[in-house]
Design an enzyme around this catalytic site. Structure first.
Site, PDB file in Angstrom:
ATOM      1  N   GLU A   1      33.707  43.907  42.523  1.00 57.67           N
ATOM      2  CA  GLU A   1      34.020  43.140  43.739  1.00 57.67           C
ATOM      3  C   GLU A   1      35.192  42.243  43.368  1.00 57.67           C
ATOM      4  O   GLU A   1      35.015  41.259  42.647  1.00 57.67           O
ATOM      5  CB  GLU A   1      32.806  42.286  44.160  1.00 57.67           C
ATOM      6  CG  GLU A   1      31.591  43.082  44.582  1.00 57.67           C
ATOM      7  CD  GLU A   1      31.730  43.688  45.978  1.00 57.67           C
ATOM      8  OE1 GLU A   1      32.632  43.282  46.723  1.00 57.67           O
ATOM      9  OE2 GLU A   1      30.931  44.578  46.301  1.00 57.67           O
TER      10      GLU A   1
ATOM     11  N   GLU B   1      46.900  36.050  46.586  1.00 52.77           N
ATOM     12  CA  GLU B   1      45.762  35.174  46.893  1.00 52.77           C
ATOM     13  C   GLU B   1      46.139  33.740  46.517  1.00 52.77           C
ATOM     14  O   GLU B   1      46.400  33.461  45.346  1.00 52.77           O
ATOM     15  CB  GLU B   1      44.584  35.572  45.994  1.00 52.77           C
ATOM     16  CG  GLU B   1      43.452  36.262  46.689  1.00 52.77           C
ATOM     17  CD  GLU B   1      42.241  36.469  45.774  1.00 52.77           C
ATOM     18  OE1 GLU B   1      42.403  36.659  44.560  1.00 52.77           O
ATOM     19  OE2 GLU B   1      41.126  36.447  46.300  1.00 52.77           O
TER      20      GLU B   1
ATOM     21  N   LYS C   1      26.420  36.949  32.639  1.00 54.79           N
ATOM     22  CA  LYS C   1      27.479  36.102  32.087  1.00 54.79           C
ATOM     23  C   LYS C   1      28.102  35.344  33.257  1.00 54.79           C
ATOM     24  O   LYS C   1      28.924  35.891  34.006  1.00 54.79           O
ATOM     25  CB  LYS C   1      28.527  36.969  31.361  1.00 54.79           C
ATOM     26  CG  LYS C   1      29.542  36.162  30.594  1.00 54.79           C
ATOM     27  CD  LYS C   1      30.797  35.990  31.427  1.00 54.79           C
ATOM     28  CE  LYS C   1      31.763  35.042  30.771  1.00 54.79           C
ATOM     29  NZ  LYS C   1      31.769  33.732  31.448  1.00 54.79           N
TER      30      LYS C   1
ATOM     31  N   CYS D   1      36.942  35.113  48.478  1.00 54.30           N
ATOM     32  CA  CYS D   1      37.671  36.382  48.423  1.00 54.30           C
ATOM     33  C   CYS D   1      37.951  36.914  49.823  1.00 54.30           C
ATOM     34  O   CYS D   1      38.834  37.744  49.998  1.00 54.30           O
ATOM     35  CB  CYS D   1      36.865  37.395  47.630  1.00 54.30           C
ATOM     36  SG  CYS D   1      35.183  37.520  48.232  1.00 54.30           S
TER      37      CYS D   1
HETATM   38  P1  NAP Z   1      37.957  35.750  37.032  1.00 51.20           P
HETATM   39  O1  NAP Z   1      38.876  34.853  36.327  1.00 51.20           O
HETATM   40  O2  NAP Z   1      38.279  37.194  37.088  1.00 51.20           O
HETATM   41  O3  NAP Z   1      36.529  35.532  36.348  1.00 51.20           O
HETATM   42  C1  NAP Z   1      35.368  36.161  36.833  1.00 51.20           C
HETATM   43  C2  NAP Z   1      34.356  36.267  35.716  1.00 51.20           C
HETATM   44  O4  NAP Z   1      34.875  37.129  34.712  1.00 51.20           O
HETATM   45  C3  NAP Z   1      34.060  34.946  35.008  1.00 51.20           C
HETATM   46  O5  NAP Z   1      32.710  34.920  34.614  1.00 51.20           O
HETATM   47  C4  NAP Z   1      34.968  35.016  33.792  1.00 51.20           C
HETATM   48  O6  NAP Z   1      34.505  34.222  32.723  1.00 51.20           O
HETATM   49  C5  NAP Z   1      34.856  36.478  33.461  1.00 51.20           C
HETATM   50  N1  NAP Z   1      35.946  37.010  32.645  1.00 51.20           N
HETATM   51  C6  NAP Z   1      37.206  36.549  32.514  1.00 51.20           C
HETATM   52  N2  NAP Z   1      37.895  37.338  31.652  1.00 51.20           N
HETATM   53  C7  NAP Z   1      37.046  38.324  31.252  1.00 51.20           C
HETATM   54  C8  NAP Z   1      37.157  39.439  30.377  1.00 51.20           C
HETATM   55  N3  NAP Z   1      38.289  39.729  29.745  1.00 51.20           N
HETATM   56  N4  NAP Z   1      36.074  40.243  30.206  1.00 51.20           N
HETATM   57  C9  NAP Z   1      34.926  39.981  30.854  1.00 51.20           C
HETATM   58  N5  NAP Z   1      34.756  38.930  31.667  1.00 51.20           N
HETATM   59  C10 NAP Z   1      35.803  38.117  31.887  1.00 51.20           C
HETATM   60  O7  NAP Z   1      37.720  35.288  38.546  1.00 51.20           O
HETATM   61  P2  NAP Z   1      37.320  33.836  39.096  1.00 51.20           P
HETATM   62  O8  NAP Z   1      38.538  32.958  39.012  1.00 51.20           O
HETATM   63  O9  NAP Z   1      36.063  33.366  38.462  1.00 51.20           O
HETATM   64  O10 NAP Z   1      36.981  34.171  40.612  1.00 51.20           O
HETATM   65  C11 NAP Z   1      37.934  34.236  41.595  1.00 51.20           C
HETATM   66  C12 NAP Z   1      38.305  35.673  41.893  1.00 51.20           C
HETATM   67  O11 NAP Z   1      37.112  36.386  42.240  1.00 51.20           O
HETATM   68  C13 NAP Z   1      39.218  35.801  43.094  1.00 51.20           C
HETATM   69  O12 NAP Z   1      40.179  36.788  42.841  1.00 51.20           O
HETATM   70  C14 NAP Z   1      38.271  36.251  44.216  1.00 51.20           C
HETATM   71  O13 NAP Z   1      38.892  36.936  45.239  1.00 51.20           O
HETATM   72  C15 NAP Z   1      37.304  37.097  43.448  1.00 51.20           C
HETATM   73  N6  NAP Z   1      36.025  37.206  44.160  1.00 51.20           N
HETATM   74  C16 NAP Z   1      35.705  38.401  44.744  1.00 51.20           C
HETATM   75  C17 NAP Z   1      34.517  38.512  45.473  1.00 51.20           C
HETATM   76  C18 NAP Z   1      34.144  39.810  46.123  1.00 51.20           C
HETATM   77  O14 NAP Z   1      32.988  39.944  46.512  1.00 51.20           O
HETATM   78  N7  NAP Z   1      35.041  40.775  46.256  1.00 51.20           N
HETATM   79  C19 NAP Z   1      33.664  37.417  45.603  1.00 51.20           C
HETATM   80  C20 NAP Z   1      34.028  36.215  44.986  1.00 51.20           C
HETATM   81  C21 NAP Z   1      35.204  36.137  44.263  1.00 51.20           C
HETATM   82  P3  NAP Z   1      35.150  32.774  32.395  1.00 51.20           P
HETATM   83  O15 NAP Z   1      34.915  31.924  33.597  1.00 51.20           O
HETATM   84  O16 NAP Z   1      34.375  32.335  31.220  1.00 51.20           O
HETATM   85  O17 NAP Z   1      36.600  33.017  32.124  1.00 51.20           O
END
Ligand code: NAP
Length: 482
Positions: free
Chosen positions: A253, A385, A178, A287
């Site tokens: 992650e 962040e 997904k 991140c």
């Molecule tokens: P996000 O809003 O948490 O979304 C991540 C993924 O989860 C997307 O595919 C999103 O889909 C999906 N999602 C959202 N709500 C969900 C739910 N209730 N159930 C299941 N899936 C759901 O994060 P983002 O804005 O894409 O990414 C930025 C964040 O990722 C930052 O906090 C960053 O630090 C973190 N990150 C961490 C790492 C690491 O390795 N630790 C690496 C990269 C990024 P939709 O887009 O369709 O909403």
């Protein structure tokens, strides 16, 4: 280079078929121009169920193939990724605004993960344990976990997928992907390459659409045995709650808030170069980006002066241009968050040493790379962040102060230390509660090393030999031979 080369509708990939073009669609927007560059199906519960069913069926045969067969397909995929590097990089840049040279680097890292896990699958060793009884033989067998749900973020749409897909497939798991709704096209193109590589139908599946519906089905369906998620800590915590019902395996992650500590004896030029690279990579939207920089008082002023000069030299431009160092924020709400964080800091006494303005002449989502001084812990930017091109610099007096400030956060993903004194560096790092440390190094992540966070930054590690373990179960077999 034209930005309008991929305006087309894409499907979902379920059981070896591209389907879903009849479904309502979601737009994919180029954050540079705010133009639509593609459409993906608005899939939900039904499509996710079908994909899980296909993955579950395919698992029976896929899990019985040898690691050598699986490795061969992953190697093929690795080659196809490299052959299609330019198209993948361009797709990524157009859908999420990553500067094109960085996008190419991300494609290289995808290839590298696939290559690594093509080999690592062959090194999943079981164990024979010395027995306590002459009539018993004790063994540990290793088995793939089963169907894996892989949820990926928008900011590394290819790299985060490869870190999950590579080890999952190598271990003998099947997968339902997904991707983020902001950047699904790169994942779709990688899945197209999986099809070309010849993975059997049902082994790799992809569903785009409602994160709530897809996520809920992945969590509720007992045929999914493991979820691997990269994204925000907020969503990660929801998944932990949802996983309880079936004790579903989870790898997470999550977010970070990385401190950079620069001690008096550091090589200032090197520290400046690396801390700029860390803070502004992907326009500050990673991140592991440097979120707060602590500089010891003896070199603070000199560091700030050189840091500002280096930031001034960054080229903010349309991300598709070769010379772009900084692109747009992913969308309006991310831009607004950046503006709020800077306003909050300034209101509480921070000084803008450079930047601090939008760059509307380039597009709606552009913001100047910004350096803030006179910051302190009361400011939002120092503990949340920002996910934008902001580098706040705080003066510190001692190593103890640096360690206390650095650890004063629920996050524990990456931290950076700049010192040429081995003893000080070792003692400081021992105090830091972070999963990844860059010592005189602003970009430490690499394929063969474990990547992941302590505290609220996650559970488990990706990359290296540790990265395949979450996809394997140990089965203890006690054999009575009397
Ligand atoms: P996000 O809003 O948490 O979304 C991540 C993924 O989860 C997307 O595919 C999103 O889909 C999906 N999602 C959202 N709500 C969900 C739910 N209730 N159930 C299941 N899936 C759901 O994060 P983002 O804005 O894409 O990414 C930025 C964040 O990722 C930052 O906090 C960053 O630090 C973190 N990150 C961490 C790492 C690491 O390795 N630790 C690496 C990269 C990024 P939709 O887009 O369709 O909403």
């Amino acid at each position: 280079m034209s930005q309008q080369t991929i305006v087309k509708s894409y499907g979902n990939y379920i059981n070896g078929e591209w389907i879903g073009k009849a479904l309502p669609t979601r737009e994919v927007i180029n954050p540079v121009t705010n133009e639509v560059i593609g459409y993906v199906p608005n899939g939900g519960t039904k499509e996710t169920k079908e994909a899980i069913e296909a993955a579950h069926y395919a698992f029976r045969e896929w899990s019985q193939t040898t690691a050598y067969e699986r490795g061969k397909l992953l190697r093929k995929l690795h080659e196809l990724v490299l052959e299609n590097k330019e198209e993948l990089a361009k797709t990524m840049t157009l859908e999420m605004g990553k500067p094109i040279r960085e996008s190419r680097g991300e494609v290289d890292s995808v290839a590298s993960f696939l290559d690594w896990y093509a080999e690592e699958g062959k090194r999943i060793y079981g164990e024979t344990i010395p027995s306590h009884n002459t009539n018993k033989r004790l063994q540990v067998w290793k088995k793939p976990v089963g169907v894996v749900g892989a949820i990926t973020p928008w900011n590394f749409p290819a790299g985060m997928l490869a870190r999950k897909m590579g080890p999952a497939l190598a271990a003998g798991c099947t997968i339902v992907i997904k991707p983020s709704s902001e950047s699904p096209l790169t994942a779709i193109k990688i899945v197209e390459l999986c099809e070309q590589a010849g993975f059997p139908k049902g082994v790799v599946n992809l569903v785009t659409g409602s994160s709530q519906e897809i996520g809920d089905e992945l969590m509720a369906n007992p045929k999914v045995r493991k979820i691997t998620f990269t994204g925000s800590t907020e969503v990660g915590k929801q998944l932990i709650e949802q996983s309880a019902a079936q004790v579903k395996r989870l790898s997470l992650e999550l977010g970070g808030h990385a401190p950079v500590i620069v001690l008096d004896d550091a090589n200032i030029d090197l520290a400046v170069r690396e801390a700029v690279a860390s803070a502004f990579r992907n326009t500050g939207q990673t991140c592991v980006c440097a979120n707060r920089i602590y500089v010891q008082e003896g070199i603070h002023d000199q560091f700030v002066e050189k840091y500002v000069e280096a930031v001034k030299a960054l080229n903010v431009a349309n991300s598709i241009e070769e010379s772009a160092d900084i692109g747009p924020l992913i969308n309006k709400s991310s831009l607004n968050k950046v503006i709020e964080h800077v306003e909050d800091a300034v209101q509480k006494g921070a000084k803008v040493a450079y930047g601090g303005e939008r760059l509307q002449e380039l597009g709606e989502n552009f913001y100047q790379p910004t350096v803030l001084c006179n910051v302190d812990s009361s400011m939002i930017v120092m503990h949340e962040e920002t996910f934008g091109p902001i580098a706040p610099i705080q003066k510190i007096s001692s190593i103890e102060e640096a360690a206390t400030l650095a650890n004063d956060t629920p996050y524990g993903l990456a931290a950076y230390v700049f010192t040429n004194n081995v003893s000080k560096g070792m003692k400081l790092i021992e105090k830091l509660e972070y999963g990844i440390i860059g010592w005189n190094d602003g970009v430490p992540s690499t394929t063969q090393a474990p990547f992941g966070g302590m505290k609220e930054s996650g559970v488990g590690r990706e990359g290296g030999h540790e990265g395949i373990e979450p996809y394997i179960e140990s089965q203890f077999v006690s054999i009575n031979v009397e």
